[in-house]
Design a protein around this motif. Structure first.
Motif: not given
Length: 479
Positions: A280-281, A283-288
């Protein structure tokens, strides 16, 4: 072994080595500084110091006029230095640009010659027949010579075999051989056009105008013929998550190119071919991050259940039903990656073809990094950040033909391992394709300050905490 890397990108070959352009920038900066100081010296030379007390009357007074003349001379020298530095910096940049122009012209000549040669061999079957006959005669003579020598000394036969293996290893690791292979592959579509009796170059150009690359077209034809002959039999695949001993389930996020290479799956019997990590970055967004490894089964055995085989090599370049690509998409679904998710695809060898195919599909918000992969047959969106790393002596990236301008929208990093010499002794038939050598090159990339190397791994910046790591093994389901 060279520590220099060549960086190309943006549709223009304008950089020979990073050090080359860095020196040019320093010269231009020096020229600006000298010009600035020349302006200051000139302003001093015009000032009137004749009535300015320069010290006590008991001290000999300086000649104000002499000071102005000295300042004027200093300004003139600084002006000449500025002009020289600026001219040298500009010449360095011009040299790099001319190098790129010459390289493009040579590449275009190779492409044209390869296309004409391919068409000629297709239109005149006697030409490839003569070549095959010559090769067969050489092989027959070698076999007969080896058999005769074997009657007298088994050690001599071993020496002959060792010398042959060394010669073949040196041949396939030659930049000239790599360039030849790239040209021959680029002419494969013209070969088919000549074989079908069509006009030279005409239909190949028409295919390219319609967005169909010649290499992909030729690979598609070859795969169809092989499948019809029973050599390439498609089979469904099944991917499952596997646990490997000692694998870290909560890893820290990678931050460099070298770390991306370190986590590449090596494959092998019952080993995972795919690795997926989730972070997660801020901002809480997922990064795969999805890794796909290289070819495991190099032959054409029909009984093999390995999807990372030569059939997938050909069909992936042809943009058709490659089992390795389908296995990777299965693994991504099992990991819970939704369409449109932010994914950094990392691939080595065949895995780079797979990663490129998925990144180019537009299913995800993708960035892409490949090592030693033949990816010239793919059409990428211009805004897809990507870095392709290859060694000058590695023949595998040449198997997709000549580089096209569309690929130069990304960044291509090249490194010569042997500087025109022979590879070091060893048993590896393709030493320049070795993953450890690409790890060394990745380390050099990380030491570079070149800005064009950053966008492809920008998703790694700002990742927080630890991630989730999953590994997947895929096999063909044979009837």
């Amino acid at each position: 072994m060279s520590d220099d890397i060549t960086i190309r990108g943006g549709g223009v070959v304008a950089v020979d080595t990073e050090e080359h352009l860095r020196f040019a920038a320093l010269l231009l900066e020096l020229g600006d500084s000298c010009a600035s100081w020349a302006d200051r010296a000139e302003s001093v030379s015009t000032d009137d110091f004749s009535r300015v007390p320069l010290g006590p009357s008991v001290v000999p007074q300086a000649d104000a006029r002499a000071g102005s003349e000295a300042a004027a001379r200093a300004a003139a020298h600084l002006r000449h230095a500025s002009e020289d530095a600026t001219r040298l910096g500009g010449n360095l940049i011009l040299t790099a640009e001319n190098y790129g122009q010459i390289e493009r012209q040579v590449q275009a000549l190779f492409t044209f010659a390869g296309g004409v040669a391919g068409w000629a061999m297709g239109a005149s079957p006697l030409i490839p027949l003569a070549i095959l006959t010559a090769v067969g005669e050489v092989a027959l003579i070698r076999t007969a010579f080896r058999a005769i020598v074997g009657l007298f000394s088994s050690e001599a036969v071993e020496d002959i075999d060792e010398a042959s293996a060394r010669s073949m290893r040196e041949l396939v690791s030659s930049p000239a051989f790599v360039a030849l292979v790239r040209g021959m592959v680029s002419g494969s579509d013209e070969f088919l056009i000549g074989l079908f009796g069509l006009p030279v170059m005409l239909d190949a150009n028409r295919l390219r105008e319609q967005g169909i690359t010649g290499v992909a077209f030729a690979a598609s034809v070859a795969a169809s013929v092989a499948q019809y002959a029973g050599v390439f039999t498609p089979a469904p695949v099944q991917a499952v998550e596997v646990k490997t001993k000692g694998s870290e389930q909560r890893p820290a996020p990678p931050t460099t190119y070298e770390e991306l290479v370190e986590r590449m799956p090596h494959g092998g019997a019952d080993s995972p071919q795919i690795r997926i990590e989730r972070y997660q970055d801020a901002s809480g967004a997922d990064q795969w991050i999805v890794w796909t490894g290289g070819t495991i089964e190099a032959g054409f055995p029909e009984s093999s259940t390995e999807p990372w085989d030569n059939r997938s090599n050909v069909t992936a370049v042809a943009h058709t039903d490659a089992e390795s690509l389908e296995a990777t998409l299965q693994a991504m679904r099992l990991a819970g990656i939704p369409e449109g998710a932010s994914v950094l695809h990392v691939g080595y060898s065949q895995g780079g073809i797979v990663a490129s195919g998925i990144a180019a599909s537009g299913l995800f918000d993708s960035t892409l990094v490949t090592f030693g992969s033949p990816v010239e047959s793919f059409e990428f969106d211009d805004d897809l950040a990507r870095t392709h790393v290859e060694h000058t002596e590695d023949v595998i990236p040449a198997l997709s033909g000549e580089r096209r301008d569309s690929l130069n929208g990304g960044t291509v990093v090249q490194r010569s391992l042997y500087d025109g010499g022979t590879p070091p002794p060893g048993d590896d038939p393709l030493p320049a394709h070795n993953l450890d050598r690409y790890r060394e090159t990745a380390r050099l990339i990380d030491q570079s300050s070149e800005e064009r190397l950053t966008p492809a791994i920008d998703p790694l910046a700002g990742l927080t905490g630890t991630g989730e790591a999953h590994q997947y093994r895929a096999d063909k389901v044979l009837p």
